[in-house]
Enzyme design. Sequence first.
Site, mmCIF file in Angstrom:
data_model
loop_
_atom_site.group_PDB
_atom_site.id
_atom_site.type_symbol
_atom_site.label_atom_id
_atom_site.label_comp_id
_atom_site.label_asym_id
_atom_site.label_seq_id
_atom_site.Cartn_x
_atom_site.Cartn_y
_atom_site.Cartn_z
ATOM 1 N N TYR A 91 0.662 -1.257 -0.089
ATOM 2 C CA TYR A 91 0.018 -0.160 -0.220
ATOM 3 C C TYR A 91 0.927 1.323 -0.019
ATOM 4 C CZ TYR A 91 -4.491 2.292 -0.289
ATOM 5 O OH TYR A 91 -5.313 3.125 -0.742
ATOM 6 N N ARG A 144 -9.019 9.844 -8.365
ATOM 7 C CA ARG A 144 -8.237 10.695 -7.521
ATOM 8 C C ARG A 144 -7.479 10.006 -6.652
ATOM 9 N NH1 ARG A 144 -8.868 12.574 -1.749
ATOM 10 N NH2 ARG A 144 -8.756 10.282 -1.893
ATOM 11 N N LYS A 162 -5.805 -2.222 -1.271
ATOM 12 C CA LYS A 162 -6.889 -2.024 -0.035
ATOM 13 C C LYS A 162 -7.333 -3.495 0.465
ATOM 14 C CE LYS A 162 -7.304 2.005 1.724
ATOM 15 N NZ LYS A 162 -8.166 3.362 1.431
ATOM 16 N N GLU A 233 -13.606 4.149 -3.198
ATOM 17 C CA GLU A 233 -12.282 4.464 -3.024
ATOM 18 C C GLU A 233 -11.805 5.437 -4.164
ATOM 19 O OE1 GLU A 233 -10.664 3.368 -0.453
ATOM 20 O OE2 GLU A 233 -8.725 4.311 -1.180
ATOM 21 N N ASP A 234 -11.315 6.461 -3.628
ATOM 22 C CA ASP A 234 -10.372 7.366 -4.460
ATOM 23 C C ASP A 234 -11.180 7.919 -5.586
ATOM 24 O OD1 ASP A 234 -8.436 7.468 -2.879
ATOM 25 O OD2 ASP A 234 -6.911 6.501 -4.030
ATOM 26 N N ASP A 256 -13.811 5.379 2.444
ATOM 27 C CA ASP A 256 -12.693 5.395 3.210
ATOM 28 C C ASP A 256 -12.030 6.829 3.255
ATOM 29 O OD1 ASP A 256 -10.909 4.170 5.250
ATOM 30 O OD2 ASP A 256 -9.222 4.285 3.551
ATOM 31 N N ASP A 257 -11.832 7.495 2.041
ATOM 32 C CA ASP A 257 -11.227 8.738 2.223
ATOM 33 C C ASP A 257 -11.998 9.527 2.928
ATOM 34 O OD1 ASP A 257 -9.508 7.668 0.089
ATOM 35 O OD2 ASP A 257 -11.378 7.755 -1.204
ATOM 36 N N ASN A 397 -0.356 13.405 2.601
ATOM 37 C CA ASN A 397 0.550 12.298 1.919
ATOM 38 C C ASN A 397 1.073 12.799 0.726
ATOM 39 O OD1 ASN A 397 0.106 10.599 4.209
ATOM 40 N ND2 ASN A 397 -1.851 10.025 3.623
HETATM 41 P P1 NAD Z 1 -9.154 16.784 -1.494
HETATM 42 O O1 NAD Z 1 -8.550 16.928 -2.819
HETATM 43 O O2 NAD Z 1 -10.421 16.161 -1.367
HETATM 44 O O3 NAD Z 1 -8.965 18.127 -0.738
HETATM 45 C C1 NAD Z 1 -7.859 18.854 -0.680
HETATM 46 C C2 NAD Z 1 -8.265 20.315 -0.102
HETATM 47 O O4 NAD Z 1 -6.964 21.191 0.192
HETATM 48 C C3 NAD Z 1 -9.383 20.840 -0.971
HETATM 49 O O5 NAD Z 1 -10.360 21.564 -0.069
HETATM 50 C C4 NAD Z 1 -8.290 21.910 -1.410
HETATM 51 O O6 NAD Z 1 -8.948 23.325 -1.698
HETATM 52 C C5 NAD Z 1 -7.542 22.400 -0.448
HETATM 53 N N1 NAD Z 1 -6.287 23.023 -0.691
HETATM 54 C C6 NAD Z 1 -5.694 23.107 -1.793
HETATM 55 N N2 NAD Z 1 -4.529 24.000 -2.060
HETATM 56 C C7 NAD Z 1 -4.662 24.671 -0.752
HETATM 57 C C8 NAD Z 1 -3.971 25.526 -0.244
HETATM 58 N N3 NAD Z 1 -2.823 26.267 -0.554
HETATM 59 N N4 NAD Z 1 -4.166 26.135 1.043
HETATM 60 C C9 NAD Z 1 -5.285 25.394 1.769
HETATM 61 N N5 NAD Z 1 -5.968 24.507 1.176
HETATM 62 C C10 NAD Z 1 -5.820 23.965 -0.263
HETATM 63 O O7 NAD Z 1 -8.162 15.738 -0.825
HETATM 64 P P2 NAD Z 1 -8.359 14.785 0.571
HETATM 65 O O8 NAD Z 1 -8.846 13.667 0.455
HETATM 66 O O9 NAD Z 1 -9.213 15.578 1.420
HETATM 67 O O10 NAD Z 1 -6.853 14.811 1.052
HETATM 68 C C11 NAD Z 1 -6.182 15.731 1.437
HETATM 69 C C12 NAD Z 1 -4.853 15.444 2.142
HETATM 70 O O11 NAD Z 1 -4.928 14.727 3.026
HETATM 71 C C13 NAD Z 1 -3.986 14.538 0.962
HETATM 72 O O12 NAD Z 1 -2.551 14.828 0.849
HETATM 73 C C14 NAD Z 1 -4.146 13.060 1.599
HETATM 74 O O13 NAD Z 1 -2.956 12.287 1.136
HETATM 75 C C15 NAD Z 1 -4.171 13.444 2.867
HETATM 76 N N6 NAD Z 1 -5.092 12.328 3.439
HETATM 77 C C16 NAD Z 1 -4.280 11.804 4.731
HETATM 78 C C17 NAD Z 1 -4.868 10.673 5.085
HETATM 79 C C18 NAD Z 1 -4.360 10.236 6.542
HETATM 80 O O14 NAD Z 1 -3.682 10.663 7.051
HETATM 81 N N7 NAD Z 1 -5.000 9.029 6.999
HETATM 82 C C19 NAD Z 1 -6.266 10.387 4.922
HETATM 83 C C20 NAD Z 1 -6.775 10.780 3.866
HETATM 84 C C21 NAD Z 1 -6.203 11.948 3.216
#
Ligand code: NAD
Length: 541
Positions: A91, A144, A162, A233-234, A256-257, A397
């Site tokens: 993963y 995504r 997954k 997923e994604d 899950d996201d 991430n």
């Molecule tokens: P997403 O694309 O749904 O959301 C990203 C958000 O960030 C959007 O609202 C976007 O407008 C905002 N954004 C972009 N540029 C920005 C900036 N300069 N300033 C402020 N906000 C900004 O993605 P997501 O699924 O919400 O994931 C976001 C991040 O969280 C990813 O990097 C992902 O790897 C991480 N994530 C971590 C975990 C975990 O740690 N378990 C789980 C899920 C997602």
Amino acid sequence: MPRGTALLANPLLNKGTAFLDEERDALGLRGLLPPRVFTLEAQVDRAYANYRRKHEPLEKYIFLTLLQNRNETLFYKLLETYPEEMIPIIYTPTVGEACLDYGAIFRRPRGLFVSIRERGRIVEILRHWPQTDVRMIVVTDGERILGLGDLGAMGMGISVGKLSLYSSCAGLHPAYCLPITLDVGTDNKSLHASPTYLGLCQPRVRGAEYDAFIEEFVTAVKTVFPKALLQWEDFGNTNAFRLLRDYQHRICSFNDDIQGTAGVALAGLLSALRLTGQPLTAQKLLFLGAGEAGTGIADLFITAAVAEGLTESEARGRCWFVDSQGLVVRERMANLAHHKLTYAQDHPPVATLAEAIECIRPTALIGVSGMPSTFTDEIIARMAEFNERPIIFALSNPTSKAECTAEAAYRASGGRAVFASGSPFPAVVFGEQTFVPGQGNNVYIFPGVGLGALVVEAKEISERMFLMAARTLADLVTDDDLALGRIYPALTRIREVSVFIATAVAKEAIHAGLAGVVLADDEVESAVRQSVYHPAYQSYV
Ligand code: NAD
């Protein structure tokens, strides 16, 4: 029971060189295998030695994939023996690399590829899958993939990965698992031109045609695999929230996201509060990023805070978001995406994170933006000025996207931050203390949730099931973990964690009237334990 070469080609039944002499005679295998019979343990040793000969993570991924397609028992025994080494290969982060190169490294298909060209034939396609009792489906449309964007049909690597985690971390039998990619095209133009791309070379289908395709897919799943749990997923933002909302009461399903991330982040917050000594109801959260992860976490925080006595509007008032346009406020409502609307606060516009921190004075800063280094030393230091123990989660991430490093969080807060990240960081020595940062990995939550739902044949997955999962995970954090600053249990305890989460989720399903199989509370844990798959060879004679 297949025989001869058909048996050797069946990864669920194949034992390779571990077929016993009497099995070789009874099943037409004599001569098809070299004469020496090996134990599973000896096979694990040999496989591990071969694995260690691969130097690049992607080579290791290919090695493990080929093994999985040849002999699943050996594959899962190897994963069970070396989880910390191999989970990052099957993963994140390596699976991302594998998805980017999926066409080039493709050897043998795994899972079902359902393309929009096959509309009207989805039932027929699902019936091509060799297992008839599928209980867990992970489906993506590849829009995504992790932080990598639109990878189209190459997102299959995520569905496969997954499900491998379901089996290795929660003991879901691999025969129950089905990975699916829905191919509706890709808007990633470089893939259209790529000679190795495996999917449809056309722009993504959207709108009514997409919706009709999904509707046919869900209906087909219910027809062919009526006991299956569907994990979205994604999917991209525009579809992820909609699909979750539209189908969560029609088919047992979750995303899950959005929800798994929420579970793991809430668990981290609950553990962090054991260090800060504050109640959940006193928290004020400021998120950088208002996407699937951020709004999912806020939704579950609200469920948790309401359970502890706040009204919904009070709890919602504790959740603040900064996105790429600044603070999410009412004045911006005309231009906000649907999933942000309920978080638009009554506040004058604020342009930057630093200014938002001054106005809001949050207790916790949660990074889910994918924007690296946005939690500057100044921002962390400011958080530490008005919080004795500021909670700083840099969840983006991979590691290169984290809002700050563990080292920066501890240093800039004078060793007072309670820190967690999405990707692992090494231990940090600050002054006299060594901190071991916790990794808020979704793998702590979703395998247990899935297992619990399956054991009681849940009709749907509720928000409260994720609340129970989060509380259970937080309760499993020991005082020794906390003394190191680690707000999650060690990943080596994942099988045990999953059993406890499954038990809590199954009980919640029963109490809420959502279970198809109703058990007494004191029967649930043993039912979960009995259902758990342990990789071992069955005797065929
Ligand atoms: P997403 O694309 O749904 O959301 C990203 C958000 O960030 C959007 O609202 C976007 O407008 C905002 N954004 C972009 N540029 C920005 C900036 N300069 N300033 C402020 N906000 C900004 O993605 P997501 O699924 O919400 O994931 C976001 C991040 O969280 C990813 O990097 C992902 O790897 C991480 N994530 C971590 C975990 C975990 O740690 N378990 C789980 C899920 C997602």
